[in-house]
Design a protein around this motif. Structure first.
Motif, mmCIF file in Angstrom:
data_model
loop_
_atom_site.group_PDB
_atom_site.id
_atom_site.type_symbol
_atom_site.label_atom_id
_atom_site.label_comp_id
_atom_site.label_asym_id
_atom_site.label_seq_id
_atom_site.Cartn_x
_atom_site.Cartn_y
_atom_site.Cartn_z
ATOM 1 N N ALA A 144 40.352 7.787 55.369
ATOM 2 C CA ALA A 144 40.896 7.027 54.246
ATOM 3 C C ALA A 144 40.351 7.535 52.923
ATOM 4 O O ALA A 144 41.088 7.752 51.960
ATOM 5 C CB ALA A 144 40.565 5.548 54.416
ATOM 6 N N THR A 202 41.144 9.741 47.809
ATOM 7 C CA THR A 202 41.978 9.136 48.848
ATOM 8 C C THR A 202 42.600 10.252 49.671
ATOM 9 O O THR A 202 43.438 11.007 49.171
ATOM 10 C CB THR A 202 43.087 8.274 48.227
ATOM 11 O OG1 THR A 202 42.497 7.273 47.403
ATOM 12 C CG2 THR A 202 43.915 7.596 49.316
ATOM 13 N N PRO A 239 45.968 9.937 53.531
ATOM 14 C CA PRO A 239 45.067 9.232 54.451
ATOM 15 C C PRO A 239 45.797 8.847 55.739
ATOM 16 O O PRO A 239 46.942 8.392 55.705
ATOM 17 C CB PRO A 239 44.665 7.981 53.663
ATOM 18 C CG PRO A 239 44.917 8.323 52.236
ATOM 19 C CD PRO A 239 46.074 9.258 52.220
ATOM 20 N N GLY A 240 45.140 9.021 56.858
ATOM 21 C CA GLY A 240 45.716 8.661 58.147
ATOM 22 C C GLY A 240 46.667 9.675 58.741
ATOM 23 O O GLY A 240 47.127 9.502 59.866
ATOM 24 N N ILE A 274 39.543 3.923 58.753
ATOM 25 C CA ILE A 274 40.776 3.234 59.030
ATOM 26 C C ILE A 274 41.282 3.681 60.380
ATOM 27 O O ILE A 274 41.033 4.791 60.821
ATOM 28 C CB ILE A 274 41.846 3.536 57.961
ATOM 29 C CG1 ILE A 274 42.120 5.048 57.909
ATOM 30 C CG2 ILE A 274 41.449 3.021 56.616
ATOM 31 C CD1 ILE A 274 43.325 5.408 57.073
#
Length: 237
Positions: A17, A30, A37-38, A233
């Motif tokens: 994240a 970020t 992210p992710g 995350i």
């Protein structure tokens, strides 16, 4: 994929994240420049193996659908795991990588352990280096090819800007006083032996105690955290 085709396996991971960059990790971003992210990434090559702190990945570019290959720092990835590859486009890019599922699983488990260790501090790369060195120290039972590796690592840890005073490293390299106490106990053992080379350490009667303390510190530092500095995350499947 045809039913007769053999299923191919690959280590995959997700972009963290938040990622830290620059001196002291003060520049927090970020995701990554090229990956959100992710984002799910396929790890292209197994050949950098356990020691690869920079790895080649394949994934969907930020803001687009096209697959791109590039090298990223392993510490910016989380949730390493092994999955079957079904996409023809991904298969074409991966070639014959990760031919053995069991080896891929061993590497992904090791990388998850290191990933868990890096959270909650500013100097993430240095913390990963510390954990990896502690693991090697704990597993060393006989002389290595070069007779100064362990000695140089101990000297590194004892530097004033690293861990000479473990309490002062909290927030930078260590998370809390429990970690500082564990490091302090290990370094007290190292100072008491004070060998000039690796043979001196390995042949000392207290070496098993040093190795055991190094493993205990590595295990403690490898505990996961979701501290405010670098939250984790859950990645997509």
């Amino acid at each position: 994929m045809e039913e007769t085709d053999e299923l191919r396996w690959c280590v995959v991971a997700n972009v963290a994240a938040l990622t830290s960059h620059g001196p002291g990790g003060q520049d927090v971003r970020t995701g990554l420049k090229h990956f959100s992210p992710g984002t799910k990434l396929w790890l292209v090559s197994p050949f950098w193996g356990y020691g690869g702190d920079r790895i080649e990945v394949l994934g969907r570019h930020r803001g687009g659908r096209r697959l791109v290959r590039m090298v990223v720092e392993r510490r910016h990835l989380t949730n390493f795991r092994v999955q079957g590859v079904y996409s023809p486009a991904v298969l074409r890019e991966l070639g014959s990588a990760w031919p053995v599922k069991e080896e891929a699983e061993r590497i992904s488990q090791y990388w998850n352990r290191i990933s868990d260790a890096q959270g909650g501090v500013q100097h993430q790369a240095r913390r990963i280096e510390l954990v990896e060195r502690l693991i090697v120290i704990s597993e060393t039972t006989g002389p290595r090819v070069v007779d100064w590796i362990l000695t140089s690592w101990f000297e590194w840890m004892l530097r004033e800007d690293v861990l000479s005073d473990p309490t002062s490293a909290i927030g930078h390299l260590l998370r809390d006083e429990a970690e500082a106490d564990a490091i302090r106990s290990l370094l007290d053992l190292v100072r008491a032996v004070g060998a000039k080379n690796d043979i001196g350490y390995l042949e000392h009667p207290d070496w098993p105690q040093i190795a055991s303390a190094a493993r205990a510190v590595a295990d403690l530092l490898a505990q996961p955290t979701t501290g405010p500095g670098m939250p984790e995350i859950p990645g997509p499947s």
